[in-house]
Scaffold this motif. Structure first.
Motif, PDB file in Angstrom:
ATOM      1  N   ARG A  49       0.838  -1.197   0.000  1.00 42.66           N
ATOM      2  CA  ARG A  49       0.000   0.000   0.000  1.00 42.66           C
ATOM      3  C   ARG A  49       0.873   1.248   0.000  1.00 42.66           C
ATOM      4  O   ARG A  49       0.527   2.252  -0.616  1.00 42.66           O
ATOM      5  N   ASP A  50       2.039   1.201   0.658  1.00 33.49           N
ATOM      6  CA  ASP A  50       2.964   2.348   0.634  1.00 33.49           C
ATOM      7  C   ASP A  50       3.428   2.641  -0.789  1.00 33.49           C
ATOM      8  O   ASP A  50       3.503   3.808  -1.200  1.00 33.49           O
ATOM      9  N   ALA A  51       3.736   1.605  -1.554  1.00 41.23           N
ATOM     10  CA  ALA A  51       4.141   1.811  -2.951  1.00 41.23           C
ATOM     11  C   ALA A  51       2.974   2.373  -3.767  1.00 41.23           C
ATOM     12  O   ALA A  51       3.164   3.245  -4.620  1.00 41.23           O
ATOM     13  N   LEU A  52       1.774   1.910  -3.481  1.00 45.28           N
ATOM     14  CA  LEU A  52       0.600   2.441  -4.161  1.00 45.28           C
ATOM     15  C   LEU A  52       0.366   3.910  -3.792  1.00 45.28           C
ATOM     16  O   LEU A  52      -0.044   4.711  -4.631  1.00 45.28           O
ATOM     17  N   ALA A  53       0.664   4.255  -2.537  1.00 40.65           N
ATOM     18  CA  ALA A  53       0.516   5.648  -2.095  1.00 40.65           C
ATOM     19  C   ALA A  53       1.478   6.563  -2.852  1.00 40.65           C
ATOM     20  O   ALA A  53       1.153   7.727  -3.116  1.00 40.65           O
ATOM     21  N   ALA A  54       2.640   6.059  -3.207  1.00 43.74           N
ATOM     22  CA  ALA A  54       3.592   6.848  -3.989  1.00 43.74           C
ATOM     23  C   ALA A  54       3.164   6.917  -5.458  1.00 43.74           C
ATOM     24  O   ALA A  54       3.414   7.918  -6.141  1.00 43.74           O
ATOM     25  N   PHE A  55       2.510   5.886  -5.942  1.00 42.18           N
ATOM     26  CA  PHE A  55       2.088   5.788  -7.335  1.00 42.18           C
ATOM     27  C   PHE A  55       0.862   6.648  -7.662  1.00 42.18           C
ATOM     28  O   PHE A  55       0.825   7.356  -8.670  1.00 42.18           O
ATOM     29  N   ILE A  56      -0.138   6.616  -6.803  1.00 44.23           N
ATOM     30  CA  ILE A  56      -1.452   7.144  -7.155  1.00 44.23           C
ATOM     31  C   ILE A  56      -1.494   8.654  -7.396  1.00 44.23           C
ATOM     32  O   ILE A  56      -2.254   9.104  -8.263  1.00 44.23           O
ATOM     33  N   PRO A  57      -0.711   9.496  -6.737  1.00 39.11           N
ATOM     34  CA  PRO A  57      -0.805  10.931  -7.037  1.00 39.11           C
ATOM     35  C   PRO A  57      -0.433  11.288  -8.479  1.00 39.11           C
ATOM     36  O   PRO A  57      -0.866  12.322  -8.984  1.00 39.11           O
ATOM     37  N   GLY A  58       0.316  10.449  -9.154  1.00 39.72           N
ATOM     38  CA  GLY A  58       0.693  10.716 -10.530  1.00 39.72           C
ATOM     39  C   GLY A  58      -0.341  10.304 -11.559  1.00 39.72           C
ATOM     40  O   GLY A  58      -0.205  10.624 -12.738  1.00 39.72           O
ATOM     41  N   HIS A  59      -1.386   9.601 -11.125  1.00 40.32           N
ATOM     42  CA  HIS A  59      -2.424   9.163 -12.074  1.00 40.32           C
ATOM     43  C   HIS A  59      -3.348  10.331 -12.385  1.00 40.32           C
ATOM     44  O   HIS A  59      -3.726  11.093 -11.504  1.00 40.32           O
ATOM     45  N   SER A  60      -3.733  10.455 -13.633  1.00 38.05           N
ATOM     46  CA  SER A  60      -4.641  11.529 -14.037  1.00 38.05           C
ATOM     47  C   SER A  60      -5.989  11.387 -13.340  1.00 38.05           C
ATOM     48  O   SER A  60      -6.409  10.284 -12.979  1.00 38.05           O
ATOM     49  N   HIS A  61      -6.651  12.524 -13.114  1.00 45.05           N
ATOM     50  CA  HIS A  61      -7.986  12.518 -12.517  1.00 45.05           C
ATOM     51  C   HIS A  61      -8.656  13.865 -12.764  1.00 45.05           C
ATOM     52  O   HIS A  61      -8.009  14.840 -13.161  1.00 45.05           O
ATOM     53  N   ALA A  62      -9.963  13.895 -12.515  1.00 43.68           N
ATOM     54  CA  ALA A  62     -10.733  15.135 -12.658  1.00 43.68           C
ATOM     55  C   ALA A  62     -10.276  16.134 -11.582  1.00 43.68           C
ATOM     56  O   ALA A  62      -9.834  15.720 -10.520  1.00 43.68           O
ATOM     57  N   PRO A  63     -10.359  17.417 -11.844  1.00 41.95           N
ATOM     58  CA  PRO A  63     -10.899  18.052 -13.046  1.00 41.95           C
ATOM     59  C   PRO A  63      -9.851  18.296 -14.143  1.00 41.95           C
ATOM     60  O   PRO A  63     -10.205  18.759 -15.221  1.00 41.95           O
ATOM     61  N   GLU A  64      -8.590  17.967 -13.882  1.00 40.93           N
ATOM     62  CA  GLU A  64      -7.568  18.203 -14.906  1.00 40.93           C
ATOM     63  C   GLU A  64      -7.776  17.311 -16.133  1.00 40.93           C
ATOM     64  O   GLU A  64      -7.515  17.714 -17.256  1.00 40.93           O
ATOM     65  N   HIS A  65      -8.228  16.089 -15.905  1.00 43.23           N
ATOM     66  CA  HIS A  65      -8.471  15.146 -17.005  1.00 43.23           C
ATOM     67  C   HIS A  65      -9.659  14.271 -16.615  1.00 43.23           C
ATOM     68  O   HIS A  65      -9.575  13.493 -15.665  1.00 43.23           O
ATOM     69  N   PHE A  66     -10.735  14.399 -17.358  1.00 50.23           N
ATOM     70  CA  PHE A  66     -11.924  13.602 -17.063  1.00 50.23           C
ATOM     71  C   PHE A  66     -11.849  12.266 -17.795  1.00 50.23           C
ATOM     72  O   PHE A  66     -11.591  12.214 -19.002  1.00 50.23           O
ATOM     73  N   HIS A  67     -12.036  11.195 -17.022  1.00 49.95           N
ATOM     74  CA  HIS A  67     -12.149   9.855 -17.576  1.00 49.95           C
ATOM     75  C   HIS A  67     -12.944   9.009 -16.605  1.00 49.95           C
ATOM     76  O   HIS A  67     -13.149   9.396 -15.449  1.00 49.95           O
TER      77      HIS A  67
END
Length: 165
Positions: A71-89
């Motif tokens: 989960r710690d590695a996922l915590a480092a990974f997830i902020p870099g994933h695109s998300h709304a409102p900058e990118h809607f998907h």
């Protein structure tokens, strides 16, 4: 007079149905929290030692694009994933097949990602999720392992598409 065996069988069936419904909610929550940048809620869907892998598959090849083992590695990974409102998907989950076995379960489901484009929405990718779940001490079901098999995508993957720097 109550048939004890029939009553116990009924309780087991209801417990299984409740577990399946809870697991399907986790599947939906994973997509919604990812799409809207709710990082803590997304991370809470995983056990602490969860494994996570995104693989591009074809008729002849499997290429691992992302791999994390906690989960710690996922915590480092997830902020870099695109998300709304900058990118809607939207990460859509379909046709989940859940098998419960006590405090563990497996699920296979379809994935579809639809993105906002200049000319309107378009299909970005599709594939399937292969998940294993664990019922945790708090009674909630969480992902123990997730393999995302991307079978097709609209464009070659970029690091920013998958949360890598």
């Amino acid at each position: 007079m109550v048939d004890t065996a029939a009553f116990e069988a009924l309780i087991r069936r209801v417990d299984t149905l409740e577990a399946e419904a809870s697991i399907v909610k986790v599947l939906f929550r994973l997509g919604m929290t990812l799409d809207y940048g709710e990082h803590d809620a997304w991370l809470d869907c995983f056990v602490p030692d969860a494994s996570f892998q995104m693989v591009e598959v074809s008729e002849t090849d499997r290429v691992v694009r992302v791999q994390h083992t906690s989960r710690d590695a996922l915590a480092a990974f997830i902020p870099g994933h695109s998300h709304a409102p900058e990118h809607f998907h939207k990460h859509l989950v379909g046709d989940p097949v859940v098998e419960v076995d006590g405090d563990t379960a497996t699920s296979t489901s379809y994935l579809t990602r639809i993105d906002k484009g200049a000319d309107g929405p378009f299909l970005w990718s599709f594939g399937r999720y292969l998940d294993t779940f664990q019922r945790c001490d708090d009674g909630r079901w969480r992902v123990r392992s997730r393999i995302i098999e991307v079978e097709s995508r609209a464009a070659p993957v970029k690091a920013s598409d998958i949360g890598s720097k």
